[in-house]
Design a protein around this motif. Structure first.
Motif, mmCIF file in Angstrom:
data_model
loop_
_atom_site.group_PDB
_atom_site.id
_atom_site.type_symbol
_atom_site.label_atom_id
_atom_site.label_comp_id
_atom_site.label_asym_id
_atom_site.label_seq_id
_atom_site.Cartn_x
_atom_site.Cartn_y
_atom_site.Cartn_z
ATOM 1 N N LEU A 72 -64.170 -41.817 -22.910
ATOM 2 C CA LEU A 72 -65.574 -41.505 -23.198
ATOM 3 C C LEU A 72 -65.715 -40.317 -24.140
ATOM 4 O O LEU A 72 -66.461 -40.372 -25.117
ATOM 5 C CB LEU A 72 -66.321 -41.195 -21.910
ATOM 6 N N VAL A 73 -64.988 -39.245 -23.852
ATOM 7 C CA VAL A 73 -65.103 -38.039 -24.670
ATOM 8 C C VAL A 73 -63.905 -37.903 -25.602
ATOM 9 O O VAL A 73 -64.059 -37.647 -26.796
ATOM 10 C CB VAL A 73 -65.232 -36.793 -23.762
ATOM 11 N N SER A 74 -62.694 -38.125 -25.038
ATOM 12 C CA SER A 74 -61.489 -37.879 -25.855
ATOM 13 C C SER A 74 -61.444 -38.778 -27.098
ATOM 14 O O SER A 74 -61.006 -38.341 -28.163
ATOM 15 C CB SER A 74 -60.233 -38.055 -25.014
ATOM 16 N N LYS A 75 -61.913 -40.012 -26.958
ATOM 17 C CA LYS A 75 -61.904 -40.914 -28.124
ATOM 18 C C LYS A 75 -62.852 -40.405 -29.206
ATOM 19 O O LYS A 75 -62.554 -40.495 -30.391
ATOM 20 C CB LYS A 75 -62.308 -42.328 -27.668
ATOM 21 N N PHE A 156 -64.592 -36.182 -16.440
ATOM 22 C CA PHE A 156 -64.133 -34.794 -16.356
ATOM 23 C C PHE A 156 -62.760 -34.652 -17.009
ATOM 24 O O PHE A 156 -62.557 -33.774 -17.860
ATOM 25 C CB PHE A 156 -64.083 -34.331 -14.894
ATOM 26 N N PHE A 157 -61.844 -35.541 -16.652
ATOM 27 C CA PHE A 157 -60.504 -35.432 -17.239
ATOM 28 C C PHE A 157 -60.523 -35.751 -18.737
ATOM 29 O O PHE A 157 -59.758 -35.193 -19.508
ATOM 30 C CB PHE A 157 -59.512 -36.327 -16.492
ATOM 31 N N SER A 158 -61.421 -36.663 -19.121
ATOM 32 C CA SER A 158 -61.537 -37.015 -20.544
ATOM 33 C C SER A 158 -61.979 -35.806 -21.372
ATOM 34 O O SER A 158 -61.667 -35.704 -22.556
ATOM 35 C CB SER A 158 -62.545 -38.151 -20.700
ATOM 36 N N SER A 159 -62.707 -34.887 -20.732
ATOM 37 C CA SER A 159 -63.196 -33.701 -21.458
ATOM 38 C C SER A 159 -62.119 -32.643 -21.619
ATOM 39 O O SER A 159 -62.247 -31.746 -22.436
ATOM 40 C CB SER A 159 -64.371 -33.048 -20.729
ATOM 41 N N ILE A 160 -61.056 -32.731 -20.804
ATOM 42 C CA ILE A 160 -60.047 -31.669 -20.892
ATOM 43 C C ILE A 160 -58.672 -32.175 -21.302
ATOM 44 O O ILE A 160 -57.800 -31.381 -21.629
ATOM 45 C CB ILE A 160 -59.898 -30.904 -19.544
ATOM 46 N N SER A 161 -58.481 -33.491 -21.314
ATOM 47 C CA SER A 161 -57.116 -33.972 -21.500
ATOM 48 C C SER A 161 -57.058 -35.214 -22.394
ATOM 49 O O SER A 161 -58.079 -35.717 -22.839
ATOM 50 C CB SER A 161 -56.529 -34.273 -20.121
ATOM 51 N N ALA A 247 -67.625 -31.196 -16.146
ATOM 52 C CA ALA A 247 -67.319 -31.770 -17.475
ATOM 53 C C ALA A 247 -68.164 -31.078 -18.544
ATOM 54 O O ALA A 247 -67.675 -30.739 -19.628
ATOM 55 C CB ALA A 247 -67.585 -33.273 -17.470
ATOM 56 N N ILE A 248 -69.430 -30.822 -18.227
ATOM 57 C CA ILE A 248 -70.328 -30.152 -19.189
ATOM 58 C C ILE A 248 -69.835 -28.729 -19.455
ATOM 59 O O ILE A 248 -69.736 -28.302 -20.616
ATOM 60 C CB ILE A 248 -71.792 -30.143 -18.670
ATOM 61 N N LEU A 249 -69.488 -28.013 -18.380
ATOM 62 C CA LEU A 249 -69.024 -26.625 -18.537
ATOM 63 C C LEU A 249 -67.789 -26.555 -19.424
ATOM 64 O O LEU A 249 -67.681 -25.706 -20.310
ATOM 65 C CB LEU A 249 -68.718 -26.013 -17.164
ATOM 66 N N PHE A 251 -66.799 -28.832 -21.589
ATOM 67 C CA PHE A 251 -67.135 -29.335 -22.923
ATOM 68 C C PHE A 251 -67.912 -28.306 -23.745
ATOM 69 O O PHE A 251 -67.770 -28.244 -24.969
ATOM 70 C CB PHE A 251 -67.947 -30.620 -22.776
ATOM 71 N N GLU A 252 -68.705 -27.485 -23.072
ATOM 72 C CA GLU A 252 -69.473 -26.444 -23.772
ATOM 73 C C GLU A 252 -68.546 -25.469 -24.492
ATOM 74 O O GLU A 252 -68.897 -24.898 -25.517
ATOM 75 C CB GLU A 252 -70.335 -25.647 -22.769
ATOM 76 N N GLU A 253 -67.362 -25.259 -23.923
ATOM 77 C CA GLU A 253 -66.421 -24.278 -24.479
ATOM 78 C C GLU A 253 -65.401 -24.913 -25.413
ATOM 79 O O GLU A 253 -64.556 -24.233 -25.972
ATOM 80 C CB GLU A 253 -65.665 -23.578 -23.335
ATOM 81 N N ARG A 254 -65.456 -26.218 -25.542
ATOM 82 C CA ARG A 254 -64.409 -26.928 -26.293
ATOM 83 C C ARG A 254 -64.617 -26.795 -27.797
ATOM 84 O O ARG A 254 -65.717 -26.916 -28.300
ATOM 85 C CB ARG A 254 -64.426 -28.395 -25.865
ATOM 86 N N GLU A 255 -63.500 -26.576 -28.527
ATOM 87 C CA GLU A 255 -63.562 -26.517 -29.987
ATOM 88 C C GLU A 255 -62.962 -27.798 -30.560
ATOM 89 O O GLU A 255 -62.072 -28.391 -29.970
ATOM 90 C CB GLU A 255 -62.768 -25.313 -30.487
#
Lengths: 257, 322
Positions: A72-75, A156-161, A247-249, A251-255
């Motif tokens: 969802l996010v990583s792609k 959640f995992f898609s947002s960090i990994s 996941a939002i928290l 993702f907010e910090e993700r570059e």
């Protein structure tokens, strides 16, 4: 509004990527079961059909929740399509929420079609439908609650990994979540304070998917009590809120380098 | 009001697996872009152009410093409603058609359906994709994807348009179309902020340019001033001049080259041009052309970038870094 736009887009993407093709497999499975049931005695036929139908709804839903959820996010990051989304007046929280709801919508539509197929198969077998058959809907609702939590974990995992690690983690959580009662029993029986506390911690921390499994009860004609519906709904909502917020928290910090 | 303003904007990326060390991608960048101008951010690969644009859109976060777009801090996402952005090598959902993607982009700006349909139709025509509106993006060539990218950057009729390498990867026709589009945007009083390493395009389009190298701002100024700085000689081409004419001109000229019947030479001193013309006319030679030789953007760029690069290499050599 923007959340709805992203959610509908995610749903459309799943449909275009032929996610709903699993319905064909489901239809084939039920038809094959129908033919096979010709040689089984009348009383057991219905139980097996409900069991098989609900288990299939659960497994197919789970596969979609994990394998679409992990991307969802990583792609979006990997393909850099996120750049043109976040450069519009879209908040990162709206993006995550839209993605979550989009996949949930896909699962709801998929499950609804499968449920209709199951009722059709039941009607074909019994030539009638009774009020008690509505119990199946309760089991389907619990399956959806379970899938909603699994999507939360995958998101959640898609947002960090990476997708592969996300799939592994989500699958592990799902497996552990299904055996939490057994794990806790093992901790109590082990006569070891550390093990007992560790398993108790796992029990209270991780979502207990066993709570959502009422397939056997429903197939044997048992009614689902109201307190279980309310309890499971609140339980799922709590986990979904925690997972999506986390996941939002993150993702907010993700570059996006 | 300034369209874009960066205030000591800096970004470090951390590299290395065990011992992370900072690599300065952008160092204390101070830039001002006026409303209505075409501003070019120039620099070789790895200069920090894309990092600057990503910082402006909060795709990466500054290590220090900040920036404002249309007077609003970049942390305020609402300003995105008034700007457009084309990322470098863009990718868009390839299961959608160009029309569907632009509709989706317009929906994110909450543009009502009737206005959305009109806007999407207009944009598809502007970027020459009307015929391909129903074709899935997965079947698009790189140039066509770039056009979709430009169209989605314009879908909200933005006041400021940020384009990251909009011309690279396009064929000559596509490049000309994008150049014309950028000039049309200027006519509509839009601000265009674009990054490029293709200097000829910057020379044709920009009112002002900034030159970045290794994350450091080397120079910033009006293109017309930069280019008029260096009229370093005057080039004159004569047809069939007599040997005596050339002999008389020899004390004023240099770099003489004879090609067929034509002779080309340069007059290094501006004050000698009148004397050279007087001799040429008196001798009856035919003047084919007379051009002041200005510094090109490429000359300026190389003059800025080469010493900085050389200095960095020397520093690396001193430190024994390969």
């Amino acid at each position: 509004m923007r959340v709805a736009t992203i959610a509908l887009h995610t749903f459309k993407e799943s449909v275009r990527e032929r996610v709903l093709y699993n319905l064909v497999v489901f239809a084939v499975l039920l038809t094959a079961a129908g033919i096979l049931f010709g040689i089984i005695s009348v009383g057991v036929k219905e139980i097996i059909l409900i069991n098989l139908g609900l288990a299939s709804i659960s497994v197919f839903g789970l596969l979609i929740a994990i394998f679409i959820g992990i991307g969802l996010v990583s792609k979006e990051i990997e393909r850099r399509s996120i750049y043109s989304i976040l450069s519009k007046p879209v908040m990162r929280s709206e993006f995550i929420l839209g993605k979550y709801l989009g996949l949930l919508l896909t699962l709801v539509v998929n499950t609804a079609i499968m449920t209709a197929g199951l009722y059709l198969a039941l009607f074909y077998e019994k030539r009638t439908l009774a009020l008690s058959d509505l119990n199946v809907l309760g089991a389907v609702y619990f399956i959806l609650l379970q899938l909603a939590v699994v999507v939360g974990i995958a998101l959640f995992f898609s947002s960090i990994s990476t997708p592969i690690l996300s799939a592994a983690f989500t699958f592990c959580f799902y497996i552990i979540g299904n055996f939490l009662a057994d794990i806790r029993w093992f901790g109590r029986e082990a006569q070891n304070v550390f093990l007992e506390r560790a398993t108790a911690l796992l029990y209270y921390l991780l979502p207990n998917f066993g709570n959502f499994n009422v397939i056997t009860r429903v197939s044997h004609g048992e009614k689902i009590p109201g307190y279980l519906v309310v309890g499971n709904s609140c339980y799922a909502l709590l986990y979904i809120t925690i997972l999506v917020s986390a996941a939002i928290l993150v993702f907010e910090e993700r570059e996006f380098k | 009001m300034l369209a874009v303003e960066t205030l000591d904007l800096a970004k470090d990326y951390y590299v290395g697996f065990w011992r992370k060390r900072p690599r300065k991608a952008l160092q204390a960048l101070n830039l001002c872009v006026e409303s209505g101008e075409i501003f070019g951010l120039l620099g070789p690969n790895g200069a920090g152009k894309t990092t600057t644009l990503k910082l402006l859109f909060r795709l990466v976060f500054p290590t220090s410093g900040t920036a404002r777009i249309l007077g609003k801090d970049i942390k305020d996402v609402s300003v995105h409603a008034r700007v457009g952005y084309l990322p470098e090598n863009p990718y868009f959902y390839d299961h959608l058609t160009a029309e569907e993607y632009l509709n989706f982009a317009a929906e994110l700006f909450s543009i009502p359906a009737p206005a959305r349909r009109r806007r999407v139709g207009d944009l598809l025509e502007q970027v020459g994709l009307t015929e391909a509106r129903d074709v899935p993006l997965r079947r698009f060539s790189k140039g066509m994807v770039q056009r979709v990218g430009i169209a989605q950057a314009l879908v909200n009729d933005p006041e400021v348009i940020f384009l990251d390498e909009p011309i690279s990867g396009l064929d000559p026709l596509g490049r000309r179309e994008v150049r014309e589009l950028i000039l049309r945007l200027k006519e509509q009083k839009k601000t265009v902020f674009f990054s490029t390493h293709i200097l000829s395009d910057a020379e044709l389009l920009c009112d002002r340019v900034a030159i970045l190298n290794r994350g450091r701002l080397l120079g910033c100024g009006e293109l017309s001033k930069i280019l008029s700085l260096g009229v370093h000689a005057t080039e004159i081409v004569l047809e069939n001049p007599a040997p005596e004419t050339l002999a008389e001109l020899s004390s004023y000229t240099s770099a003489l080259v004879q090609t067929g019947e034509r002779v080309r030479f340069e007059v290094p001193e501006q004050s000698d041009v009148a004397k050279v013309l007087e001799i040429t006319l008196r001798r009856g030679a035919r003047i084919v052309s007379l051009n002041p030789l200005k510094m090109s953007l490429e000359d300026y760029f190389l003059a800025q970038v080469a010493p900085a690069t050389e200095k960095a290499r020397e520093k690396q050599a001193r430190l024994g870094v390969r």
